[in-house]
Enzyme design. Structure first.
Site, short mmCIF file in Angstrom:
data_model
loop_
_atom_site.label_atom_id
_atom_site.label_comp_id
_atom_site.label_asym_id
_atom_site.label_seq_id
_atom_site.Cartn_x
_atom_site.Cartn_y
_atom_site.Cartn_z
N ARG A 191 10.71 6.22 3.28
CA ARG A 191 11.79 5.82 4.74
C ARG A 191 12.20 4.54 5.55
NH1 ARG A 191 12.38 11.64 7.29
NH2 ARG A 191 10.71 10.38 8.63
N ARG A 216 4.77 2.81 0.65
CA ARG A 216 6.12 3.06 1.00
C ARG A 216 6.96 4.15 1.24
NH1 ARG A 216 9.73 -0.80 -1.31
NH2 ARG A 216 8.83 -2.43 -2.77
N ASP A 236 6.22 13.78 13.61
CA ASP A 236 6.19 13.84 11.94
C ASP A 236 5.53 14.06 11.02
OD1 ASP A 236 7.65 13.59 9.68
OD2 ASP A 236 7.89 10.98 9.93
N CYS A 266 7.81 -0.82 4.12
CA CYS A 266 6.17 -0.25 3.78
C CYS A 266 5.47 -1.02 4.53
CB CYS A 266 6.58 -1.23 2.69
SG CYS A 266 6.97 -3.04 2.69
N LYS A 326 0.96 -1.30 -0.11
CA LYS A 326 0.34 -0.08 0.21
C LYS A 326 1.09 1.20 -0.18
CE LYS A 326 -4.71 -0.76 -0.26
NZ LYS A 326 -5.35 -0.46 -1.32
N1 ADE Z 1 -1.02 3.28 4.91
C1 ADE Z 1 -0.67 3.25 6.36
N2 ADE Z 1 -0.48 2.81 7.20
C2 ADE Z 1 -2.10 2.55 7.43
C3 ADE Z 1 -2.88 1.68 7.79
N3 ADE Z 1 -2.70 1.39 8.99
N4 ADE Z 1 -4.24 1.29 6.81
C4 ADE Z 1 -4.74 1.67 5.75
N5 ADE Z 1 -3.17 2.23 5.00
C5 ADE Z 1 -2.14 2.03 5.66
#
Ligand code: ADE
Length: 317
Positions: A27, A25, A150, A30, A23
């Site tokens: 630093r 990426r 952040d 992922c 879903k």
């Molecule tokens: N992207 C980063 N964290 C997520 C999460 N918990 N659910 C869906 N997309 C995401």
């Protein structure tokens, strides 16, 4: 091959979720959409060199009461899988189909009502994070103040009901009066969202200074939402742009950020007609107050929450 799953927070019989779709990426590593029995979860896999963020995130998530807030991402488990250089560090949380606010703004727009709902719930989550809470009643406990450090639109998820869910605590710090705060050094976070005092390289921040740094970033996020709100006077931006992207492009250097935000005291562009609108006008004032160069003049998250709630009542039929 079967790899041993070892973790502090994982019951021994816990089955690791099956990864389905990459879903995001970053630093850090992922994020995957994954299946755990009959439901989806999110699995964040950290690079080994970012073990500290994985540990820090677990530590923040295991803070008392952090499980209980609707606007804070719900933590499920952490696991380390394998050994040595091949080891993987997993963090398992609730999955939110709409993804991050940044992803959402690239393809979707907000109505004013939904924009206010998102901003309000973001402020509610942030206010909870920032508060230190002593609770007695049925159980004794304490939640220290936490600064996120952040905050950005990539780190706020959007739930299916269009409310906000704060995520990514890899850089967060707790201010527990019984422990000394460790190496909470200055210049961390994402350059684009750094408050002027961080860009300047000021160090030795205390608790309230960290909370004010979060509020600066929150103002930039409110601006991002406003630019994609279909009800904004003059119309919304047809494509999503990040704060300062128009002025400084996709990858500003630290020098460019310092020059623009500190020396020239520039902030994201607000159109004059936004200020004339009864609701957007107050939103603009709220942004101005939160991205003030004088950190001490910035509003607290609780105050932003109240202001936006006031606006929601004003727009309600
Ligand atoms: N992207 C980063 N964290 C997520 C999460 N918990 N659910 C869906 N997309 C995401």
């Amino acid at each position: 091959t079967t790899t041993a799953v070892q973790s502090l927070l994982l019951p021994p019989e816990f089955e690791l979720p099956q990864l389905i779709e990459l879903k995001a990426r970053g630093r850090y590593g992922c994020v995957w959409k994954a299946q755990s029995q009959d439901h989806y979860v999110a699995v964040k896999i950290f690079y080994m060199q970012d073990k500290k963020s994985w540990q820090n995130e677990q530590d923040i998530f295991s803070t008392e009461m952090m499980h209980e807030h609707p606007n804070i991402l719900h933590f499920i488990a952490a696991a380390s899988r394998g050994v040595g250089v091949d080891a993987e560090l997993w963090l398992i949380t609730d999955f939110h189909e709409k993804g991050s606010l940044a992803d959402y703004l690239k393809v979707e727009t907000f109505s004013l009502d939904n924009a206010l709902k998102f901003m309000k719930t973001m402020a509610t989550g942030l206010s909870f994070l920032h508060q230190d809470i002593m609770f007695r009643a049925s159980r004794n406990g304490y939640k220290p103040a936490i600064a996120h450090r952040d905050l950005k639109s990539k780190n706020i998820l959007i739930k299916s009901d269009l409310t906000a869910c704060i995520a990514d605590f890899g850089l967060a710090v707790k201010f527990d009066p019984s422990e000394s705060t460790g190496d909470s050094h200055g210049q961390v976070g994402t350059r684009r969202y750094m408050a002027p005092e961080i860009l300047e390289g000021a160090i030795n921040f205390h608790r309230d200074a960290f909370l004010r740094i979060d509020m600066y970033a929150a103002a930039l996020i409110m601006w991002e939402i406003t630019t994609r709100c279909v009800d904004v006077p003059g119309g919304h931006n047809k494509t999503y742009i990040m704060p300062y992207e128009e002025e400084l492009g996709q990858n500003p250097t630290l020098e460019q950020m310092v020059d623009h935000v500190v020396e020239k005291k520039m902030r994201p562009f607000i159109q004059a007609n936004w200020r004339q609108h009864p609701v957007f006008g107050i939103l603009c004032e709220t942004m101005d107050d939160c991205w003030d160069a004088d950190a001490e003049a910035r509003l607290s998250a609780g105050c932003v929450e109240e202001r936006i709630e006031g606006l929601r009542n004003k727009t309600a039929p």
